[in-house]
Design an enzyme around this catalytic site. Structure first.
Site, PDB file in Angstrom:
ATOM      1  N   ASP A 188      -8.014  -5.151   0.104  1.00 49.99           N
ATOM      2  CA  ASP A 188      -8.435  -6.080  -1.199  1.00 49.99           C
ATOM      3  C   ASP A 188      -8.387  -7.396  -0.951  1.00 49.99           C
ATOM      4  O   ASP A 188      -8.801  -8.083  -1.633  1.00 49.99           O
ATOM      5  CB  ASP A 188      -8.002  -5.286  -2.274  1.00 49.99           C
ATOM      6  CG  ASP A 188      -8.816  -4.153  -2.824  1.00 49.99           C
ATOM      7  OD1 ASP A 188     -10.125  -3.813  -2.668  1.00 49.99           O
ATOM      8  OD2 ASP A 188      -8.176  -3.286  -3.666  1.00 49.99           O
ATOM      9  N   HIS A 221       0.857  -1.145  -0.049  1.00 52.87           N
ATOM     10  CA  HIS A 221      -0.052  -0.057   0.055  1.00 52.87           C
ATOM     11  C   HIS A 221       0.856   1.230  -0.067  1.00 52.87           C
ATOM     12  O   HIS A 221       2.091   1.286   0.466  1.00 52.87           O
ATOM     13  CB  HIS A 221      -0.929   0.094   1.139  1.00 52.87           C
ATOM     14  CG  HIS A 221      -2.325   0.818   1.100  1.00 52.87           C
ATOM     15  ND1 HIS A 221      -2.091   2.390   1.020  1.00 52.87           N
ATOM     16  CD2 HIS A 221      -3.269   0.602   0.533  1.00 52.87           C
ATOM     17  CE1 HIS A 221      -3.055   2.790   0.804  1.00 52.87           C
ATOM     18  NE2 HIS A 221      -3.898   1.878   0.431  1.00 52.87           N
TER      19      HIS A 221
HETATM   20  N1  CMC Z   1       3.987  -7.704  -5.082  1.00 52.92           N
HETATM   21  C1  CMC Z   1       5.370  -7.439  -5.135  1.00 52.92           C
HETATM   22  N2  CMC Z   1       6.181  -6.714  -5.065  1.00 52.92           N
HETATM   23  C2  CMC Z   1       5.362  -5.494  -4.402  1.00 52.92           C
HETATM   24  C3  CMC Z   1       4.276  -5.267  -4.512  1.00 52.92           C
HETATM   25  C4  CMC Z   1       3.407  -6.520  -4.498  1.00 52.92           C
HETATM   26  N3  CMC Z   1       2.046  -6.532  -4.397  1.00 52.92           N
HETATM   27  N4  CMC Z   1       3.906  -3.939  -4.016  1.00 52.92           N
HETATM   28  C5  CMC Z   1       5.112  -3.510  -4.170  1.00 52.92           C
HETATM   29  N5  CMC Z   1       6.123  -4.360  -4.407  1.00 52.92           N
HETATM   30  C6  CMC Z   1       7.322  -3.908  -4.310  1.00 52.92           C
HETATM   31  C7  CMC Z   1       7.905  -2.954  -5.733  1.00 52.92           C
HETATM   32  O1  CMC Z   1       8.255  -4.032  -6.652  1.00 52.92           O
HETATM   33  C8  CMC Z   1       8.867  -2.268  -5.156  1.00 52.92           C
HETATM   34  O2  CMC Z   1      10.296  -2.967  -4.917  1.00 52.92           O
HETATM   35  P1  CMC Z   1      11.490  -2.177  -5.308  1.00 52.92           P
HETATM   36  O3  CMC Z   1      11.724  -0.965  -4.347  1.00 52.92           O
HETATM   37  O4  CMC Z   1      12.555  -3.434  -5.211  1.00 52.92           O
HETATM   38  O5  CMC Z   1      11.483  -1.680  -6.470  1.00 52.92           O
HETATM   39  C9  CMC Z   1       8.566  -1.946  -3.731  1.00 52.92           C
HETATM   40  O6  CMC Z   1       7.607  -3.081  -3.267  1.00 52.92           O
HETATM   41  C10 CMC Z   1       7.816  -0.676  -3.712  1.00 52.92           C
HETATM   42  O7  CMC Z   1       6.503  -0.540  -4.413  1.00 52.92           O
HETATM   43  P2  CMC Z   1       6.141   0.580  -5.234  1.00 52.92           P
HETATM   44  O8  CMC Z   1       5.371  -0.030  -6.538  1.00 52.92           O
HETATM   45  O9  CMC Z   1       7.106   1.651  -5.190  1.00 52.92           O
HETATM   46  O10 CMC Z   1       5.105   0.996  -4.001  1.00 52.92           O
HETATM   47  P3  CMC Z   1       3.975   2.082  -4.346  1.00 52.92           P
HETATM   48  O11 CMC Z   1       3.481   2.919  -3.205  1.00 52.92           O
HETATM   49  O12 CMC Z   1       4.013   3.009  -5.572  1.00 52.92           O
HETATM   50  O13 CMC Z   1       2.566   1.103  -4.678  1.00 52.92           O
HETATM   51  C11 CMC Z   1       0.859  -0.537  -4.647  1.00 52.92           C
HETATM   52  C12 CMC Z   1       1.445   0.842  -3.915  1.00 52.92           C
HETATM   53  C13 CMC Z   1      -0.566  -0.510  -3.783  1.00 52.92           C
HETATM   54  C14 CMC Z   1       0.490   0.238  -6.037  1.00 52.92           C
HETATM   55  C15 CMC Z   1       1.546  -1.688  -4.613  1.00 52.92           C
HETATM   56  O14 CMC Z   1       1.614  -2.308  -3.591  1.00 52.92           O
HETATM   57  C16 CMC Z   1       1.003  -2.813  -5.579  1.00 52.92           C
HETATM   58  O15 CMC Z   1       1.080  -2.835  -6.864  1.00 52.92           O
HETATM   59  N6  CMC Z   1       0.044  -3.830  -4.934  1.00 52.92           N
HETATM   60  C17 CMC Z   1      -0.551  -4.570  -5.675  1.00 52.92           C
HETATM   61  C18 CMC Z   1      -2.031  -4.061  -6.135  1.00 52.92           C
HETATM   62  C19 CMC Z   1      -2.932  -3.946  -4.878  1.00 52.92           C
HETATM   63  O16 CMC Z   1      -3.301  -4.584  -4.059  1.00 52.92           O
HETATM   64  N7  CMC Z   1      -3.449  -2.613  -5.070  1.00 52.92           N
HETATM   65  C20 CMC Z   1      -4.715  -2.316  -3.880  1.00 52.92           C
HETATM   66  C21 CMC Z   1      -4.222  -1.148  -3.073  1.00 52.92           C
HETATM   67  S1  CMC Z   1      -5.287  -1.167  -1.751  1.00 52.92           S
HETATM   68  C22 CMC Z   1      -6.845  -0.586  -2.028  1.00 52.92           C
HETATM   69  C23 CMC Z   1      -7.010   0.855  -2.822  1.00 52.92           C
HETATM   70  O17 CMC Z   1      -6.871   1.895  -1.654  1.00 52.92           O
HETATM   71  O18 CMC Z   1      -6.691   1.071  -3.716  1.00 52.92           O
END
Ligand code: CMC
Length: 428
Positions: free
Chosen positions: A364, A307
């Protein structure tokens, strides 16, 4: 003395005011920085940028705190219902008994949608994803209520748009599902409460009069409360930015629905179930899928994990996990997907990659399992999220308009070509 930050650049010192919120959160106000220094700030994905000050939702991602208008999510999920929480979020205070009764009466009076909306619905191919249909039909409400086009009309006019959209959302949401399965739509039953009426419009067929089960409508109430607002997330920021151009509430919410649809945001609830099913069909080897999630050359992510703001735990996920156990037990449902989810969670929570990056199950991860148990089809999961998030979108739009906020218009750092002369097509 008011606090200030200093920016040192090219031998000059720029003083930037510090803004402090009621929970002592601090922000550097850079709104005059460009005029003073020629500099802008750069922040991909707005990871560290406050776009507004808001009195609606407080969230502390490190401590796992979520409050609407000061009330904790745990207490609201336990004691409130969705319409009462909606009133709180939109108008700022819990309603008195009289205010609540009037609110429910107003909403109940507006549950019907114009018969011509059905013509638009009929124009969609069946199999159209319900989120696309929902976004279109909510935007189309402006055609039926042209007064709503001008959000600068009286507060009463704005309020009637608020009541209408809240009232019609379950009707339109249920109709998007009926369209997808090619069944005739059901009209609202105003003798029922908000959630029971929605369930009846979803599941009643002429040959089988569906009676909503209180266990199911209570669970739905709780799920909607948990989704009701989440401060400046992707869809809410979209609603505020669209509304900042003085677009109507209906068009702003329609844009918010589109933003919610993506799998990194609200669409994750559908993606989680599809992922769990894929793991089950693949033999249930959670370790193999964990390895895929960690592999930087593999686009697969563990859906329902991670998140942007929660870096310790998502308080909504905690409540939902318990609710999933309760609902499944009460309904006597035994879902093998739940076991896979629990297994995956355990592996992830003990894995160095996930620990290092503070990746925990989010709202989720378990919501889809409850929706399945309630009989809601997978492609409707994100529509359920949209129904829940509606009061939040409304409140944020209303707050933005009442504060007379300027049009949302970020800057950029241009990295393209410098000026070059046009070359005629014959010479290219
Ligand atoms: N599986 C594997 N690796 C992950 C995941 C995941 N679900 N989420 C983040 N990472 C890794 C990412 O690859 C990165 O690694 P590195 O630092 O080595 O490059 C690190 O963790 C930080 O991730 P980020 O993408 O920079 O973080 P963000 O804050 O931009 O993204 C997120 C947040 C929710 C989009 C992401 O965690 C994600 O894609 N999760 C899966 C989709 C999901 O469940 N979304 C629902 C969110 S809750 C409902 C809502 O409010 O929308």
């Amino acid at each position: 003395m008011s606090e200030k930050a200093e920016l040192h650049f090219n031998g000059n010192v720029y003083e930037l005011p510090i803004v402090t919120g009621t929970e002592n959160e601090k922000a550097i106000d850079i709104s005059k920085l460009r005029a003073q220094s020629g500099l802008i700030t750069l922040d991909y994905g707005f990871k560290n940028t406050g776009s507004t000050s808001s009195a609606i939702t407080f969230l502390d991602g490190e401590k796992g705190i979520l409050r609407y208008r000061g009330y904790s999510i745990e207490e609201l999920a336990e004691n409130s219902n969705f319409l009462e929480t909606s009133y709180l979020i939109i108008y700022g205070e819990l309603p008195t008994k009289q205010e609540f009764d009037q609110f429910v009466k107003d909403i109940t009076m507006h549950t019907m949608v114009h018969e011509e909306v059905k013509n638009i619905l009929d124009g969609f191919p069946s199999k159209a994803h319900p989120m696309g249909v929902l976004s279109s039909l909510i935007g189309a409400l402006t055609a039926f209520y042209p007064n709503a086009l001008d959000p600068n009309r009286s507060a009463d006019e704005v309020n009637i748009s608020i009541i209408r959209i809240l009232a019609k959302m379950p009707t339109i949401a249920a109709w998007t599902f009926k369209n997808e399965i090619g069944h005739p739509v059901n009209y609202p039953d105003n003798s029922l409460d908000y959630c029971s009426n929605f369930l009846k419009m979803m599941f009643s067929v002429p040959s089988d009069k569906y009676e909503p089960d209180p266990v199911i409508s209570n669970a739905l109430n709780k799920l909607l409360i948990l989704h009701a607002d989440h401060e400046q997330n992707c869809s809410t920021s979209t609603v505020r930015v669209v509304g900042s151009s003085h677009a109507s509430l209906y068009s702003s919410v329609s844009a918010g629905i589109s933003a919610l649809w993506g799998p990194l945001h609200g669409g994750a609830n559908q993606a989680v179930i599809e992922m769990l099913e894929a793991i089950k069909n693949d033999g249930g080897d959670t370790k193999k899928w964990m390895a895929k999630a960690k592999d930087k050359d593999d686009p697969f992510r563990l859906m329902g994990f991670g998140h942007r703001v929660y870096k310790n735990f998502d308080p909504r996920a905690k409540i939902i996990k318990k609710a999933a156990d309760d609902v499944l037990a009460k309904l006597g449902v035994n879902d093998p997907i739940l076991e896979i989810a629990k297994g995956l969670e355990e592996v992830a929570l003990n894995d160095e990659y996930f620990i290092e990056r503070k990746l925990y199950p989010n709202v989720d991860f378990y919501s889809g399992i409850i929706y399945r148990a309630l009989g809601i089809p997978t492609q409707m999961f994100t529509v359920m999220f949209a129904m829940g998030r509606l009061p939040g979108w409304i409140a944020q739009w209303k707050e933005m308009r009442e504060n007379n906020e300027p049009i949302g218009r970020p800057r950029q750092v241009y990295v393209g070509e410098n000026h070059r002369a046009f070359v005629d097509i014959k010479n290219r």
